[in-house]
Design an enzyme around this catalytic site. Structure first.
Site, short mmCIF file in Angstrom:
data_model
loop_
_atom_site.label_atom_id
_atom_site.label_comp_id
_atom_site.label_asym_id
_atom_site.label_seq_id
_atom_site.Cartn_x
_atom_site.Cartn_y
_atom_site.Cartn_z
N ASP A 1 -18.11 27.68 18.76
CA ASP A 1 -17.57 27.04 17.57
C ASP A 1 -18.59 26.07 16.99
OD1 ASP A 1 -15.12 26.47 15.91
OD2 ASP A 1 -15.44 24.45 16.71
N GLU B 1 -20.71 30.97 15.64
CA GLU B 1 -20.11 30.66 14.34
C GLU B 1 -21.09 29.74 13.64
OE1 GLU B 1 -16.31 28.40 12.27
OE2 GLU B 1 -17.39 27.52 13.95
#
Length: 523
Positions: free
Chosen positions: A195, A254
Site C-alpha cells: 500500500d 500500489e
C-alpha cells in the site's frame, strides 16, 4: 505452480469486509473467504489478493494497522490465516496479502508512546509556524495533512489523522518491517501488495507545494511526499527478503506516479515484481486513448523486463460498469473491456464483484457512509463506500448470501438478480462470460510482451499477439470486418453476412490468425 507465474497471472482482489461473512455479524471475514474459495477456482484465477485483516480500530477499513502481526478478531485469528492459505494452495490459488508501511494506526503502540513523549522519531513530528502547520501539505482524504498534539507540535498524516506517517529515515522502522514481512512469509503467504509504495520517503526539508487543491495533482505531477527516489532503496531491501524464501514470492506496488516511465522504476529487476497500472484504469472509453496507454504501458516496462499489469476496478475507485455509462451500455462495455484486457500480454487484476457486473452503489444513505473521505471533506465527497458494498451470493436471504445476518453496507434489492446463484446457470450472464473469457486466456496465453497494431475501420482497436487477434469496436456504430473464421471469444452477439463480420458497438472479438486455427466453443 508454474515458474514466473506472476508474469501472466490473473489475480482476484478480495475486500475482506465485503466478500463473505461466516459468523453473521455483517462483516466479511477470513473463514468467509475460505468458504467461497471454490468460486475463485471455478472462475479460473491464479491468485487472490486480500485487503488488510490486521488488528485495527477501522478508521480506514483496516488500512490503519494497530498490530502488524495480529489478526483483528472480527476477521478471525492466525489459525484462520493458516487454514485459508492451505486451502487456497490446495486449489492451486496463491495468496497475496496487503502490507501498509507508509503509516500505522494512531492506536499502534509506537504512536501511543510517541504521544507520551517517547520514541517520536518513529513518526514525522515537526514544530509549526506560529499557529499554522509546518507546511501546506493536504491530506489525500481532504483537509490539512497535519494534526497538532497537546504539547503544540504537529504530526504528519497523508491520509486520515488516525493514520500517522512513519519515519522511514529511521533504521528501527526499516528493521521492524523486514521482520513483519518474514512473519507472514513464514506463515506461507505468497507475497505482498504494498500500500502506498510511492510514499514512505518525503523530500528533504518537507517543502511547501504552493498549490491549492493538491488532490488534483495526485498521480499527475511531482509531489514532495510521493514518488521520491528514496523509496527504491526500501523496495530493494524488501526484494532481498522476499527472494530469500522459496516458491517465487512476489511484491506488488500500489504506486501512483506522474507517468508510466516513473512507475517502471519500481519494477527494476531488484525491486518490485509488479505495479498497478493506474494509467490504464483511468483511460477513457476511446480508441486512441486506449491505444496510447497500451503502447506507453508496454514501452515503459520493456527496458526493465517486467510485465505490465491491467486493471479496471479496485476498492478505491468507482466500479467500471458505472464509469462506462451504467445500465446496459455500462455492462456491454465492461464485457468488451474484459475481453480487451485479457488479450493483452502481462498480468490482470480483477476486483471482487466485477464478474457479476456489479455497478457502483450511488445512493447509499448518508448515515451508513464509513469512508473517512465523507467526514474529512465536510460531507462534500461521498468517498469509496459505493464500490465496497458486500457481494450478493444468493437470490434471497437477509444479505443475499453474504452472511446469516445483515451487511455492514446495505445491498440494493435488485442485486438479487446479479447474485452468483442467479447468474451461474445463465450462459449469457456476466459470470458465465468471465469464466469463459478466463478459460480462453488460459488456452490462448500471451507469451510475448508486445502487440502488433492492425489498421481497421475508424474507431476499431485491433491488434495481434501470439497468433491471436483482438478487435474492439469503439466507433458507436456497427462496423464490418473480414470474416476471420472460428472465433475464440466474443463479448456480445455479432453477425456474419456476405463474408463480413458485423461487429456491433462496444463489442470485442478474439480469433486465431494462424493457418492452423481450430474450431472453438468460446464464441
Amino acid at each position: 505452480m508454474s515458474q514466473d507465474w506472476w508474469r501472466h497471472a490473473v489475480i482476484y482482489q478480495v475486500y475482506v469486509r465485503s466478500f463473505a461473512d461466516s459468523d453473521g455479524d455483517g462483516v466479511g471475514d477470513l473463514p468467509g473467504i475460505r468458504s467461497r474459495l471454490a468460486h475463485l477456482r471455478d472462475l479460473g484465477v491464479d491468485a487472490v489478493w486480500i485487503t488488510p485483516f490486521y488488528a485495527s480500530p477501522m478508521a480506514d477499513g483496516g488500512y490503519d494497522v494497530a498490530d502488524y502481526r495480529a489478526v483483528d478478531p472480527q476477521f478471525g485469528d492466525l489459525g484462520d490465516v493458516r487454514a485459508l492459505v492451505d486451502d487456497a494452495h490446495a486449489l492451486g490459488i496463491r495468496v497475496i496479502v496487503d502490507i501498509v508501511p507508509n503509516h500505522s494506526s494512531d492506536r499502534h503502540a509506537w504512536f501511543q508512546e510517541a504521544l507520551a513523549g517517547r520514541g517520536r522519531e518513529r513518526y514525522v513530528f515537526r514544530e509549526g509556524v506560529g499557529d499554522r502547520p509546518p507546511n501546506d501539505w493536504e491530506s489525500v482524504f481532504g483537509g490539512p495533512a497535519w494534526t497538532r498534539v497537546a504539547d503544540g507540535s504537529w504530526y504528519l498524516h497523508l491520509f486520515a489523522p488516525e493514520q500517522p506517517d512513519l519515519n522511514w529515515e529511521l533504521p528501527e522502522v526499516r528493521e521492524e518491517f523486514r521482520d513483519v514481512l518474514r512473519f507472514w512469509l513464514d506463515l506461507g503467504v505468497d507475497g505482498f501488495r504494498v500500500d502506498v509504495a510511492h510514499g514512505m520517503v518525503k523530500a528533504p526539508g518537507l517543502p511547501d507545494i504552493g498549490h491549492a487543491d493538491q488532490l488534483t495533482l495526485l498521480g499527475t505531477a511531482p509531489l514532495p511526499f510521493f514518488d521520491q527516489d528514496g523509496v527504491h532503496e526500501i523496495h530493494r531491501d524488501w526484494r532481498a527478503v522476499v527472494d530469500s524464501y522459496p516458491g517465487e514470492r512476489v511484491l506488488v506496488a500500489e504506486a501512483w506516479t506522474p507517468s508510466a516511465e516513473r512507475t517502471a522504476l519500481y519494477l527494476r529487476p531488484d525491486e518490485m515484481h509488479q505495479a498497478f497500472n493506474f494509467h490504464y484504469l483511468t483511460a477513457p472509453w476511446d480508441r486512441d486513448a486506449l491505444r496510447s496507454v497500451i503502447d506507453s504501458s508496454l514501452a515503459a516496462v520493456a527496458p526493465v523486463g517486467a510485465p505490465t499489469t491491467w486493471v479496471l476496478s479496485n476498492h478505491d475507485v468507482q466500479r467500471h460498469v458505472t464509469r462506462y455509462g451504467g445500465g446496459e451500455k455500462g455492462v456491454r462495455r465492461a464485457r468488451a473491456a474484459l475481453a480487451l484486457m485479457l488479450a493483452l500480454p502481462g498480468s490482470v487484476y480483477l476486483y471482487q464483484g466485477e464478474e457479476l457486473g456489479l455497478p457502483e452503489v450511488l445512493d447509499l444513505p448518508d448515515e451508513v457512509l464509513q469512508d473517512p473521505m465523507w467526514e474529512r471533506s465536510g460531507h462534500t465527497e461521498r468517498g469509496r463506500d459505493g464500490c465496497r458494498v458486500p457481494l450478493p451470493w444468493t437470490t434471497a436471504g437477509p444479505s443475499l448470501g453474504f452472511g446469516t445476518g445483515g451487511s455492514w453496507l446495505p445491498q440494493p434489492p435488485e442485486w438479487a438478480k446479479l447474485s452468483v446463484e442467479a447468474q451461474a446457470g445463465d450462459q449469457d450472464s456476466m459470470l458465465s462470460f468471465y469464466r469463459t473469457a478466463l478459460r480462453a486466456r488460459r488456452e490462448n496465453p500471451a507469451t510475448g510482451v508486445t502487440v502488433t497494431w492492425v489498421d481497421g475501420p475508424e474507431g476499431v482497436l485491433w491488434f495481434e499477439r501470439d497468433g491471436v487477434a483482438c478487435a474492439l469496436n469503439l466507433s458507436g456504430a456497427v462496423v464490418e470486418l473480414p470474416d476471420p473464421g472460428p472465433v475464440l471469444l466474443a463479448s456480445s452477439y455479432y453477425g456474419v453476412r456476405d463474408g463480413q463480420v458485423l461487429l456491433p458497438p462496444d463489442t470485442a472479438l478474439w480469433w486465431r490468425t494462424a493457418a492452423e486455427a481450430v474450431t472453438s466453443d468460446f464464441a
